[in-house]
Scaffold this active site. Structure first.
Site, PDB file in Angstrom:
ATOM      1  N   ASP A 131       0.813  -1.215   0.000  1.00  0.00           N
ATOM      2  CA  ASP A 131       0.000   0.000   0.000  1.00  0.00           C
ATOM      3  C   ASP A 131       0.850   1.271   0.000  1.00  0.00           C
ATOM      4  O   ASP A 131       2.062   1.233   0.196  1.00  0.00           O
ATOM      5  CB  ASP A 131      -0.957  -0.003   1.205  1.00  0.00           C
ATOM      6  N   ASN A 178      -7.673  -3.177  14.257  1.00  0.00           N
ATOM      7  CA  ASN A 178      -9.070  -3.460  13.906  1.00  0.00           C
ATOM      8  C   ASN A 178      -9.176  -4.644  12.938  1.00  0.00           C
ATOM      9  O   ASN A 178     -10.213  -4.868  12.331  1.00  0.00           O
ATOM     10  CB  ASN A 178      -9.725  -2.219  13.284  1.00  0.00           C
ATOM     11  N   HIS A 230      -7.396  -5.048  10.171  1.00  0.00           N
ATOM     12  CA  HIS A 230      -7.135  -4.778   8.750  1.00  0.00           C
ATOM     13  C   HIS A 230      -5.842  -5.442   8.278  1.00  0.00           C
ATOM     14  O   HIS A 230      -4.939  -5.716   9.073  1.00  0.00           O
ATOM     15  CB  HIS A 230      -7.168  -3.274   8.431  1.00  0.00           C
ATOM     16  N   GLU A 254      -9.807  -2.081   5.215  1.00  0.00           N
ATOM     17  CA  GLU A 254     -10.456  -1.788   6.485  1.00  0.00           C
ATOM     18  C   GLU A 254     -11.715  -2.652   6.634  1.00  0.00           C
ATOM     19  O   GLU A 254     -12.218  -3.197   5.648  1.00  0.00           O
ATOM     20  CB  GLU A 254     -10.833  -0.298   6.536  1.00  0.00           C
TER      21      GLU A 254
HETATM   22  C1  F6R Z   1       1.459  -1.690   6.201  1.00  0.00           C
HETATM   23  C2  F6R Z   1       0.088  -2.177   6.250  1.00  0.00           C
HETATM   24  C3  F6R Z   1      -0.709  -2.241   7.498  1.00  0.00           C
HETATM   25  C4  F6R Z   1       0.102  -2.625   8.724  1.00  0.00           C
HETATM   26  C5  F6R Z   1      -0.786  -2.667   9.954  1.00  0.00           C
HETATM   27  C6  F6R Z   1       0.018  -2.940  11.207  1.00  0.00           C
HETATM   28  O1  F6R Z   1       1.955  -1.737   4.880  1.00  0.00           O
HETATM   29  O2  F6R Z   1      -0.412  -2.513   5.222  1.00  0.00           O
HETATM   30  O3  F6R Z   1      -1.747  -3.160   7.325  1.00  0.00           O
HETATM   31  O4  F6R Z   1       0.699  -3.875   8.522  1.00  0.00           O
HETATM   32  O5  F6R Z   1      -1.446  -1.457  10.103  1.00  0.00           O
HETATM   33  O6  F6R Z   1       0.842  -1.841  11.436  1.00  0.00           O
HETATM   34  P1  F6R Z   1       2.009  -1.894  12.491  1.00  0.00           P
HETATM   35  O7  F6R Z   1       2.955  -2.940  12.045  1.00  0.00           O
HETATM   36  O8  F6R Z   1       2.627  -0.519  12.453  1.00  0.00           O
HETATM   37  O9  F6R Z   1       1.383  -2.197  13.809  1.00  0.00           O
END
Ligand code: F6R
Length: 243
Positions: free
Chosen positions: A67, A136, A138, A143
């Protein structure tokens, strides 16, 4: 599904790096699906260390990231391109022209998303997709509520994600409100998936993702349907699963 229990973040990172390096060694021209955020930083550091020791060679590796924030380009130090360059690509011998991230500067959503789906197809699909887990549930920026059949698309970030990600920005107001993300369909088409999870704040989401109902309301729950899912999580993240 295989679950590896790690003692802590460092142990999780080392185990995850082992799995990624095994992929690179077994298939030197592999396609790595990569993630940003806090979860993979330790694994990237470990891969860099092994590269510097001469144990890993990235020269034929291709990467596709999950992303990118819409509106941010490589020069913005909050962009995921900047993150990947500084946390991994600048330190190993990967050919930077073989590293792909959605184009945050392309404001034509349809064009940006079609181009990215095309990239994934042209590199021949993803051999192993590394994923972190949102509080959450995701994955990528898919989301709660996103349809499982979607490919790359533009999302409005939820308040909880903006809240979680504001730590990387000067203020909450600076967090972009939209992002391009691979869809669940792109993720599920990866040959292997490696989910890494650390910390108590993820424990509930991890439990629901692995053992709850499969529902778009918790996007990571779809991973239960993948035929080659490996989870590396630390004790805190597994605390609601392990008795
Ligand atoms: C990052 C991504 C997100 C993260 C997720 C966890 O490229 O796609 O889905 O993997 O938000 O984030 P962290 O690792 O910062 O807790």
């Amino acid at each position: 599904m295989i679950i590896y229990k790690a003692k802590n973040y460092q142990d999780m990172s080392r185990k995850a790096a082992n799995i990624l390096s095994a992929q690179i060694i077994m298939k030197p021209d592999c396609v790595l699906g990569l993630a940003t955020g806090s979860s993979p930083v330790g694994a990237y550091q470990q891969l860099i260390e092994w590269y510097k020791k001469g144990d890993l060679d990235f020269c034929r590796v291709t990467s596709v990231n999950l992303d990118e924030y819409k509106g941010l380009g490589p020069d913005s130090d909050q962009s995921y391109r900047y993150f990947m360059n500084s946390n991994l690509f600048d330190h190993v011998n990967i050919d930077i022209s073989h590293t792909f991230i959605p184009n945050g500067l392309e404001l034509d959503t349809k064009k940006a998303c079609c181009e990215y789906n095309e990239v994934i197809a042209q590199v021949g699909g993803i051999d192993i997709q590394l994923l972190g887990l949102g509080n959450n549930g995701h994955i990528g920026f898919n989301e709660p509520g996103v349809a499982f059949e979607r490919e790359t698309h533009c999302v409005d970030l939820t308040e909880s994600t903006i809240e979680a990600n504001k730590r990387f920005f000067a203020s909450e107001a600076d967090v972009p409100r939209q992002a391009y993300t691979m869809g669940i369909k792109n993720i599920m088409q990866a040959k292997k998936i490696l989910l890494i999870v650390s910390g108590k704040s993820k424990a509930q989401a991890l439990k629901e993702a692995l053992y709850g109902p499969i529902t778009p309301l918790l996007p990571a729950s779809v991973l239960q349907l993948h035929s080659d899912l490996t989870v590396v999580a630390d004790e805190e993240a597994l605390s609601l699963i392990d008795k």
